[in-house]
Design a protein around this motif. Structure first.
Motif, PDB file in Angstrom:
ATOM      1  N   ASN A 100      13.286  18.622  -5.611  1.00 13.14           N
ATOM      2  CA  ASN A 100      13.425  18.856  -6.966  1.00 13.14           C
ATOM      3  C   ASN A 100      12.588  17.378  -7.880  1.00 13.14           C
ATOM      4  O   ASN A 100      12.276  16.855  -8.656  1.00 13.14           O
ATOM      5  N   ILE A 101      13.571  15.772  -6.628  1.00 11.53           N
ATOM      6  CA  ILE A 101      13.573  14.637  -7.719  1.00 11.53           C
ATOM      7  C   ILE A 101      11.128  14.733  -7.749  1.00 11.53           C
ATOM      8  O   ILE A 101      10.973  14.462  -8.971  1.00 11.53           O
ATOM      9  N   LEU A 102      10.684  14.313  -6.454  1.00  8.86           N
ATOM     10  CA  LEU A 102       9.507  14.919  -6.670  1.00  8.86           C
ATOM     11  C   LEU A 102       8.948  15.684  -7.955  1.00  8.86           C
ATOM     12  O   LEU A 102       7.922  15.174  -8.729  1.00  8.86           O
TER      13      LEU A 102
ATOM     14  N   SER B  88       5.063   6.637  -8.886  1.00 10.01           N
ATOM     15  CA  SER B  88       4.415   7.684  -9.822  1.00 10.01           C
ATOM     16  C   SER B  88       2.957   5.794 -11.334  1.00 10.01           C
ATOM     17  O   SER B  88       2.372   6.076 -11.260  1.00 10.01           O
ATOM     18  N   GLU B  89       4.178   5.159 -11.629  1.00 10.84           N
ATOM     19  CA  GLU B  89       4.090   4.294 -11.914  1.00 10.84           C
ATOM     20  C   GLU B  89       2.641   3.323 -11.902  1.00 10.84           C
ATOM     21  O   GLU B  89       1.606   2.841 -12.557  1.00 10.84           O
TER      22      GLU B  89
ATOM     23  N   LYS C 276       1.074  -1.447   0.025  1.00 10.27           N
ATOM     24  CA  LYS C 276      -0.379  -0.280   0.239  1.00 10.27           C
ATOM     25  C   LYS C 276       0.861   1.186   0.302  1.00 10.27           C
ATOM     26  O   LYS C 276       0.589   2.341   0.008  1.00 10.27           O
ATOM     27  N   PHE C 277       2.145   0.932   0.089  1.00 13.08           N
ATOM     28  CA  PHE C 277       3.067   2.155  -0.235  1.00 13.08           C
ATOM     29  C   PHE C 277       4.745   1.949  -0.021  1.00 13.08           C
ATOM     30  O   PHE C 277       4.978   0.884  -0.484  1.00 13.08           O
ATOM     31  N   ILE C 278       5.151   2.364  -0.970  1.00 13.02           N
ATOM     32  CA  ILE C 278       6.304   3.082  -0.901  1.00 13.02           C
ATOM     33  C   ILE C 278       6.858   3.561   0.038  1.00 13.02           C
ATOM     34  O   ILE C 278       7.079   4.266   0.161  1.00 13.02           O
ATOM     35  N   GLY C 279       8.303   2.256   1.205  1.00 16.63           N
ATOM     36  CA  GLY C 279       8.678   2.990   1.441  1.00 16.63           C
ATOM     37  C   GLY C 279       9.651   1.893   2.886  1.00 16.63           C
ATOM     38  O   GLY C 279       8.939   0.564   2.943  1.00 16.63           O
ATOM     39  N   GLU C 280      10.324   2.299   3.467  1.00 14.45           N
ATOM     40  CA  GLU C 280      10.599   3.372   3.410  1.00 14.45           C
ATOM     41  C   GLU C 280      11.805   3.801   2.469  1.00 14.45           C
ATOM     42  O   GLU C 280      12.719   2.888   2.437  1.00 14.45           O
ATOM     43  N   VAL C 281      12.037   4.681   2.640  1.00 12.76           N
ATOM     44  CA  VAL C 281      13.079   5.300   1.059  1.00 12.76           C
ATOM     45  C   VAL C 281      13.372   6.843   1.251  1.00 12.76           C
ATOM     46  O   VAL C 281      12.559   7.276   2.514  1.00 12.76           O
TER      47      VAL C 281
ATOM     48  N   TYR D  51      14.302   6.135  -8.172  1.00 14.91           N
ATOM     49  CA  TYR D  51      13.881   5.135  -9.536  1.00 14.91           C
ATOM     50  C   TYR D  51      12.465   4.278  -8.795  1.00 14.91           C
ATOM     51  O   TYR D  51      11.583   4.203  -9.246  1.00 14.91           O
ATOM     52  N   PHE D  52      12.457   4.894  -7.147  1.00 18.32           N
ATOM     53  CA  PHE D  52      11.305   3.837  -6.415  1.00 18.32           C
ATOM     54  C   PHE D  52      10.089   5.631  -6.882  1.00 18.32           C
ATOM     55  O   PHE D  52       8.905   5.272  -6.330  1.00 18.32           O
ATOM     56  N   THR D  53      10.514   6.946  -7.737  1.00 23.40           N
ATOM     57  CA  THR D  53      10.038   7.763  -7.171  1.00 23.40           C
ATOM     58  C   THR D  53       9.457   7.427  -8.216  1.00 23.40           C
ATOM     59  O   THR D  53       7.859   7.642  -8.762  1.00 23.40           O
TER      60      THR D  53
END
Ligand SMILES: [Zn+2]
Length: 253
Positions: free
Chosen positions: A143-145, A124-125, A93-98, A118-120
């Motif tokens: 900036n990456i986000l 979005s995908e 349900k989450f991408i984390g912890e990154v 890559y996780f960011t």
């Protein structure tokens, strides 16, 4: 729907004994608390999977910035990460912890950036919220986000938010990302952070509560082990600071 959410904790942490875990799960069930348990590497994720069918548990998959350089040594690391998300997409349900930590781990910053980017991209995908750890790298994270949210807004949670720089808070507000407040808000010294919390609320920011347990134990238990059900202490503190119960504007999930 739960009354309370602990938006960031670590059930897979080695500090938790089997007794701790069964107590956490039963208290959270009794008190209607949903636990969002993050992973810091593949091993953690395997342990989290064991709790993922509990009605009060949502799990995250990610590689912590402290672990990024280790992952980068694996051949086909990107493929391995993507395959894990694809295989367990109904449970994750989450991408984390990154995230990025240039305070403790400045020497691995290049590897951290590659793994976080890559996780960011995957966030979005797969349209999954990111639970982000950042220290001395807030601008780089923003900036990456921004780079990856050209088509649609990312659901980015700044976990354990402690930045007192108004410019960072403004960028998060403008992008409708999320502020995760935890134990630090209860510390005596955190006067400036409590002012930032009020500023965020006044500007209709998305405020979430979390524990980061077993770490960052709130007052009055500071110095002892932290538990997800202590999130009620965080809710009470935020309510006291803002003088309202109505501080959650939306949930990322
Ligand atoms: Zn954490």
């Amino acid at each position: 729907m739960s009354l309370y959410f602990d938006f960031h904790c670590h059930l897979a942490d080695e500090q938790y004994t089997t007794e701790d875990l069964s107590q956490i799960l039963s208290i959270c069930q009794q008190e209607n608390i949903t636990i969002c348990s993050m992973s810091t590497n593949f091993e953690d994720f395997k342990l989290n999977l064991e709790y993922s069918n509990h009605p009060n548990v949502l799990i995250g998959f990610g590689i912590h910035p402290y672990e990024a350089h280790k992952i980068k040594q694996m051949p086909n690391w990107e493929e391995k990460i993507q395959k894990t998300i694809e295989q367990y997409k109904n449970l994750i349900k989450f991408i984390g912890e990154v995230g990025l930590d240039f305070y403790k781990m400045k020497h691995t910053y290049q590897q951290q950036i590659e793994v976080f980017e890559y996780f960011t991209y995957l966030s979005s995908e797969y349209n999954l919220p990111l639970s982000i750890h950042t220290r001395s790298a807030e601008k780089e994270v923003c900036n990456i986000l921004i780079k990856y949210q050209k088509k649609k807004k990312l659901k980015a949670i700044f976990h354990c938010y402690t930045s007192t720089e108004k410019d960072i808070a403004k960028t998060i507000l403008e992008n409708e990302w999320y502020f995760g407040f935890g134990g630090v808000i209860t510390f005596k010294k955190s006067t400036e952070l409590r002012e930032i919390l009020k500023y965020i609320y006044d500007n209709k920011g998305n405020i979430l509560c979390e524990t980061d347990s077993p770490y960052i134990t709130p007052e009055p238990y500071r110095g002892k082990k932290n538990y997800p059900y202590f999130v009620k202490i965080i809710y009470e503190n935020v309510e006291k600071i803002l003088k309202t119960k109505d501080f959650i504007f939306s949930y990322p999930i």
